[in-house]
Design an enzyme around this catalytic site. Structure first.
Site, short mmCIF file in Angstrom:
data_model
loop_
_atom_site.label_atom_id
_atom_site.label_comp_id
_atom_site.label_asym_id
_atom_site.label_seq_id
_atom_site.Cartn_x
_atom_site.Cartn_y
_atom_site.Cartn_z
N LYS A 280 0.86 -1.18 0.00
CA LYS A 280 0.00 0.00 0.00
C LYS A 280 0.90 1.23 0.00
O LYS A 280 1.87 1.30 0.75
CB LYS A 280 -0.90 -0.04 1.24
CG LYS A 280 -2.09 0.88 1.16
CD LYS A 280 -3.17 0.51 2.17
CE LYS A 280 -4.28 1.53 2.15
NZ LYS A 280 -5.41 1.16 2.99
N GLU A 369 -19.38 -5.25 10.23
CA GLU A 369 -20.32 -4.49 11.04
C GLU A 369 -21.37 -5.40 11.68
O GLU A 369 -21.74 -5.21 12.85
CB GLU A 369 -21.02 -3.42 10.19
CG GLU A 369 -20.14 -2.24 9.80
CD GLU A 369 -19.18 -2.53 8.65
OE1 GLU A 369 -19.34 -3.59 7.99
OE2 GLU A 369 -18.28 -1.70 8.39
N ARG A 397 -25.50 -1.70 7.31
CA ARG A 397 -25.26 -3.10 7.03
C ARG A 397 -25.65 -4.03 8.19
O ARG A 397 -25.83 -5.22 8.00
CB ARG A 397 -23.77 -3.28 6.79
CG ARG A 397 -23.58 -4.25 5.71
CD ARG A 397 -22.23 -4.33 5.24
NE ARG A 397 -22.21 -3.88 3.87
CZ ARG A 397 -21.19 -4.08 3.08
NH1 ARG A 397 -20.12 -4.70 3.54
NH2 ARG A 397 -21.23 -3.67 1.86
C1 LIG Z 1 -18.78 -1.68 4.95
C2 LIG Z 1 -17.57 -0.80 5.11
N1 LIG Z 1 -16.97 -0.70 6.30
C3 LIG Z 1 -15.90 0.10 6.45
C4 LIG Z 1 -15.39 0.79 5.39
C5 LIG Z 1 -14.23 1.75 5.57
N2 LIG Z 1 -13.07 1.35 4.80
C6 LIG Z 1 -12.75 1.91 3.63
S1 LIG Z 1 -11.38 1.27 2.94
C7 LIG Z 1 -11.19 0.21 4.23
C8 LIG Z 1 -10.02 -0.72 4.22
C9 LIG Z 1 -10.04 -1.61 3.04
O1 LIG Z 1 -8.93 -2.45 3.10
P1 LIG Z 1 -8.57 -3.33 1.84
O2 LIG Z 1 -9.80 -3.92 1.27
O3 LIG Z 1 -7.50 -4.26 2.23
O4 LIG Z 1 -8.04 -2.28 0.79
P2 LIG Z 1 -6.69 -1.42 0.85
O5 LIG Z 1 -7.10 -0.07 1.37
O6 LIG Z 1 -5.72 -2.10 1.74
O7 LIG Z 1 -6.24 -1.35 -0.54
C10 LIG Z 1 -12.18 0.38 5.18
C11 LIG Z 1 -12.25 -0.34 6.45
C12 LIG Z 1 -16.05 0.66 4.16
N3 LIG Z 1 -15.68 1.33 3.08
N4 LIG Z 1 -17.12 -0.14 4.05
#
Ligand SMILES: Cc1ncc(C[n+]2csc(CCOP(=O)(O)OP(=O)(O)O)c2C)c(N)n1
Length: 633
Positions: A280, A369, A397
């Site tokens: 990342k 969630e 959700r």
């Molecule tokens: C249902 C939901 N919960 C929380 C989030 C907040 N959120 C946005 S990006 C993220 C992390 C995603 O991690 P990953 O899928 O590994 O992608 P990366 O950012 O590492 O590329 C979170 C928790 C969200 N977008 N949707």
């Protein structure tokens, strides 16, 4: 890169040109995000993947679904939005997430996580039904997003229906904060396992030759598969056991290798998963080092890597989330029953303060969630008092869990709903528009919103008292209004509001932080001889009936105002009270209208929805019929 207006232009380049293209693309993302803001590390981490995908697949005919979509900046730039990219997340500009209305390349609207596998599978099944056998369907999902139940629901179904689906697992070991959980451990295990990697290399050697075999490809793949299964009999692969063909792990930053692999995978039918290991923030050192900070860093100096914080002249009020974080620790120090729960938002919600202070009492449960709510319910059955902090928008959700697992059993769970109200630049996927309405109709639920830091602390304190049942406290993104916010705790009797200003002409009933606009509006109105009364309701449920009897007995003009949807919100509740009790006043309800509001700054959106200070003044003038309003029109 300037020659690339769409993937067809990209396809004209030779494979050896891909690396320089990635370099340029990465630099353009850095250039724009440094001065315009937005998500950062995630898009940098998938630059090579993005280029390889659009190079190999026939998008948009082949359907590419990004999970969450915060990593799709490269995708936007390569699919005709290079020139518009500087308007990213800005009012009336392009959206920070893939959006179907914006481009045919954005096959599915996203923002909330873990939907990509289900959506891409739906598309794959539809293609099969329509006999479009050549069509490819690709879901790109992060290791964080893969922790959600919904991702597993998708995998479970996909492995069973056998449709033509490629899942690309973008594994960077990060969610926003470091990813957590047993699955993460498992992914690390298969990435580092020597046996696995040895076999993997053999597989890739074979795959490298695949294209030459044409029609025999399938046969070779099953031979390879049997090989893997034989060798790794004891070390079974989770995805394989769900009937996916698992490929990888591969270096997600080797664009040429990725292109070759993707080309080969095109010939392999059925559900398959390609495990890509990425970093990342790749290519921008500070972002590689502190990945959480650079998830969405705000503006920064791209040369020095310094994040630009405007230094305000006056001392600032704290963010609501920080008041929550510190107050929770204060309360938990006095009450050993209090626990903290966050679904993957330790930094965003400031639950990280408790996780640091009391690691055994605060849990990041992953992007989950639904689980967070029912896990909290479980804690509550054992006499503990969970403070479950979930952004208003993500709580959508877990609605059934709120009703079925918490409210129906009248369990003592405190729901702290951060980002209640319009969220700003993240836009409609992230606005906390609905929580007052969706919580208000649930039996046993207390629904509250503080107008300032002191009220947030007092509501949290009140919720921590004995047997309050399910108790929701919602507050917005951003700062409060008090510099000296560490006030003494006071219990607020549940279901009571307070009068902030006596008045003559009209009563304004507000809930939450938005009441501060009303304070400003009343000050302004007073200058022109208009004297509204102002009440801070504090609770949308139970409503302060005593206060409402007084209001409707005295005022025949009433305005309700909330940073939430008008339908079903506190304004609706107040009108229900009015009709039920036989009053009649002229009531104007201000709040988010019955449509999805795009992105922009919070103030721009409040204005658009008609409840910023100016709009409140205008509405009051219109209702009281002042000269000012006659002048305006
Ligand atoms: C249902 C939901 N919960 C929380 C989030 C907040 N959120 C946005 S990006 C993220 C992390 C995603 O991690 P990953 O899928 O590994 O992608 P990366 O950012 O590492 O590329 C979170 C928790 C969200 N977008 N949707």
């Amino acid at each position: 890169m300037k020659k690339i207006e769409g993937p067809n232009d990209l396809k004209k380049f030779r494979q050896e040109d891909l690396e320089p293209i990635c370099k340029e693309l990465r630099q353009y993302i850095i250039d724009v995000v440094s001065v315009k803001g937005g998500h950062f590390g995630a898009s940098l981490g998938v630059v090579e993947l993005t280029v390889a995908l659009h190079y190999i697949f026939n998008t948009p005919y082949d359907q590419l679904v990004w999970d969450v979509g915060h990593q799709a900046y490269g995708h936007k730039i390569l699919t005709g939005r290079r020139k518009n990219f500087p308007t990213n997340r800005i009012y009336k500009g392009i959206s920070g997430f893939p959006k179907r209305q914006e481009s045919e390349f954005d096959t599915f609207g996203v923002g909330h996580s873990s939907t990509s596998i289900s959506a891409a599978l739906g598309m794959a099944v539809a293609s099969e039904y329509k006999n479009e056998k050549d069509r490819q369907h690709i879901a790109v999902i992060g290791d964080g997003a893969l922790t959600a139940g919904m991702a597993f629901e998708g995998l479970n179904h996909a492995g069973f229906v056998n449709s033509n689906l490629l899942v690309i697992l973008n594994d960077n070991c990060m969610s926003i904060d470091p990813n957590v959980g047993a699955l993460k451990e498992y992914l690390t295990d298969i990435t580092t396992s020597h046996t696995y990697n040895k076999v993997k290399d053999e597989v890739w050697n074979l795959l490298g030759k695949l294209s030459k075999f044409g029609k025999n490809a399938q046969e070779i793949v099953s031979k390879v598969e049997n090989g893997i299964k034989g060798t790794l009999l004891k070390q079974s692969n989770l995805f394989e056991s769900l009937n996916f063909r698992y490929f990888g792990p591969v270096d997600g930053h080797d664009v040429v290798h990725l292109s070759k692999i993707l080309k080969d995978l095109k010939d392999i039918p059925g559900p398959k998963i390609l495990h890509c290991v990425t970093v990342k923030g790749k290519g921008y050192k500070p972002a590689e080092i502190d990945q959480t900070k650079w998830h969405a860093p705000g503006l920064f100096d791209k040369i020095t890597g310094e994040i630009i914080k405007s230094v305000p002249k006056e001392p600032q009020s704290p963010k609501y989330q920080d008041v929550f974080g510190h107050t929770l620790v204060e309360l938990a120090e006095k009450n050993s029953k209090i626990m903290g729960v966050t679904p993957a938002m330790p930094s965003g919600s400031s639950m990280n303060i408790m996780m640091k202070a009391m690691p055994e009492r605060a849990f990041d449960v992953g992007i989950a969630e639904q689980h967070a709510v029912t896990f909290s319910a479980g804690l509550a059955t054992q006499g503990l008092l969970p403070f479950c902090n979930i952004y208003s928008t993500f709580m959508q959700r877990a609605y059934d869990q709120v009703i079925h697992d918490v409210a129906l059993q009248n369990l003592n769970v405190v729901f702290c709903l951060d980002r209640g109200g319009v969220a700003g630049a993240d836009g409609p996927t992230h606005h906390g528009a609905f929580d007052i309405a969706y919580m208000r109709c649930v039996p046993n639920m207390i629904v509250s919103a503080p107008m300032n830091e002191e009220e947030l602390r007092d509501l949290m304190y009140t919720a921590s008292q004995k047997n309050k049942g399910p108790f929701a406290i919602r507050y917005p993104r951003g700062q409060g209004v008090m510099q000296d916010w560490k006030t003494q705790f006071k219990e607020i009797p549940v279901g009571t509001g307070r009068m902030l200003r006596e008045g003559q002409d009209i009563a304004i009933l507000s809930i939450g932080h938005i009441g501060n606009y009303v304070v400003d509006a009343c000050n302004e109105l007073e200058q022109s001889g208009v004297y509204p009364a102002h009440f801070d309701m504090r609770f949308a449920k139970p409503l302060d009936e005593k206060l409402l009897h007084q209001v409707f007995s005295k005022y025949n003009k009433v305005i309700t105002i909330e940073d939430g949807c008008i339908i079903g919100g506190i304004g609706s509740g107040i009108v229900e009270f009015m009709t039920d009790k036989g009053y009649y006043s002229k009531v104007k309800r201000l709040g988010i209208p019955d449509r999805f509001i795009d992105h922009g700054s919070q103030l721009e959106l409040h204005k658009e929805c008609g409840y910023d200070t100016e709009s409140i003044v205008r509405t009051v003038n219109k209702m009281v019929g002042s000269r000012e309003s006659l002048k305006v029109g």
